[in-house]
Design an enzyme around this catalytic site. Sequence first.
Site, PDB file in Angstrom:
ATOM      1  N   HIS A  23       0.811  -1.221   0.000  1.00  0.00           N
ATOM      2  CA  HIS A  23       0.000   0.000   0.000  1.00  0.00           C
ATOM      3  C   HIS A  23       0.845   1.273   0.000  1.00  0.00           C
ATOM      4  O   HIS A  23       0.585   2.178   0.798  1.00  0.00           O
ATOM      5  CB  HIS A  23      -0.923   0.020   1.226  1.00  0.00           C
ATOM      6  N   PRO A  24       1.859   1.416  -0.837  1.00  0.00           N
ATOM      7  CA  PRO A  24       2.647   2.646  -0.810  1.00  0.00           C
ATOM      8  C   PRO A  24       1.841   3.844  -1.303  1.00  0.00           C
ATOM      9  O   PRO A  24       1.163   3.773  -2.333  1.00  0.00           O
ATOM     10  CB  PRO A  24       3.815   2.336  -1.761  1.00  0.00           C
TER      11      PRO A  24
END
Length: 537
Positions: free
Chosen positions: A471-472
């Site tokens: 989930h960057p």
Amino acid sequence: MRHLGSFDYIIVGAGSAGCVLANRLSEDPDVSILVLEAGGKDDYIWIHIPVGYLYCMGNPRTDWGYSTAPEAGLNGRTLAYPRGRVLGGCSAINGMIYMRGQASDYDHWRQLGLAGWGWDDILPYFKRGEDHYAWEDEFHGRGGGCRVEEQRLSWEILDAFRDACEEVGIPKTKDFNRGDNFGSGYFQVTQRGGVRWTAAKGFLKPAMKRANVEVLTKAQVSRIRMEDGRAVGLDLKLGGEDASVDAAGEILLSSGSIGSPQLLELSGIGNPQVLSKHGIEVAVENTSVGENLQDHLQIRTIFKVKNTRTLNQLASNIFGKAKIALEYAAKRSGPMSMAPSQLGVFAKSDPAFETANVEYHVQPLSLDRFGEPLHSFPAITASVCNLRPESRGHIHITSADAADHPEIKPNYLSTENDRRVAADSIRLTRKIMSAEALSKYEPVEYLPGSRVHTDDDLAKAAGDIGTTIFHPVGTCRMGADDGSVVDERLRVRGVAGLRVVDASVMPTITSGNTAAPTMMIAEKAASMIREDRRVGG
């Protein structure tokens, strides 16, 4: 050099955001749109079978193959960092979980000065893009490009885990997507009839039927061309050959939290200290480009169990695998229709938190890491992540060549509070596993191990078993301040005709999985772009 002509809108990246942009912007027949995707077509069979993520992550046909720098918080380890490199982007290889986050996430954005980004503002865009299998109400929509359905399987051990959560004060819920996701329930997923439903299927393919849309694959952009403070075109490699294209209107970067800041820096937009190291002339100074990286680190606790079935046993031999394959072929159900995680739990690692601050992804299986064999013993994995980490990292180029991967440094567990939440999360997991509802399964802690108890030891153990949950966000931060990368309309500061539209613009990470928020951002961006065009902004 091949010249591709001129287009009103050029979208760089056909991932979750780029596909939505192409669809919505092409609703205006008088504009021309070019979509550039560095990867290939989505004609690989394992993209479409849900369990196929096992064969897509780490596969150069569908994944960029990034990895992080060594992480001090992970005791020197590096992590594989999958990102989709195919039509559909990460929606073609991700966990298929449809999760919006919490209302307070977006209200916080509005409190940061970002007008139009509060929960009440963005909820209509979530609804517009959604095609929910059952609900059409104040929170859910039908008819959009993002199909959302229930999973087509159930597991006794996961039902028992829900009961155990209820025993320790975490209620059951049927819907995580009404603004408060506290509770436990089976994740709803982006599938249609047991088949993965990507952003390419839901948004891009319908747009490609329109005469004003052109899509090119194997097209990797290397530089944004600028004249007199305006983005006027792109240089790229198309099938390995040099090419260029002109922008009559706007260039929209939708290359994600890694690709978008990388392209800005390659084009001279960024921190002079970073650019000068690679011989890149500064066009626009902005020290925020590539900074503010946030990600969810999942702590993969594993418990051996008895007296129940897990996937470890079902897939332990060729006969079990054949049975699983036959069930999917006949019914599009069973383990091959599984998202990587089936059961979700949103909880508080400490009662002092106002809203849920940790998320569980619970799986009826265990393995050392994805891509490796399942364990020989029956077990479940209860991965838990800090939803709102304080740790901040960066993504920066390592050369002036677009083909070279940038440095990815999330700085996991780099703050005292993040380490405390990690330790408390493991303690909460142990509390759930000790509940009466799970007693008949005789759970025994395998990882991190029952001998680990102190805060320091638990934080170190979290570093040993923690891994990204993919989930960057945040590396092209949206803000009301002049130091942000983009403003509240996603326009890159200091450059006309250039916007960033993807997860990189999030000022702070949302409290959950990030695919649905990324599509929402693109829905809202498309509305703003069309409005600005009408008024000549």
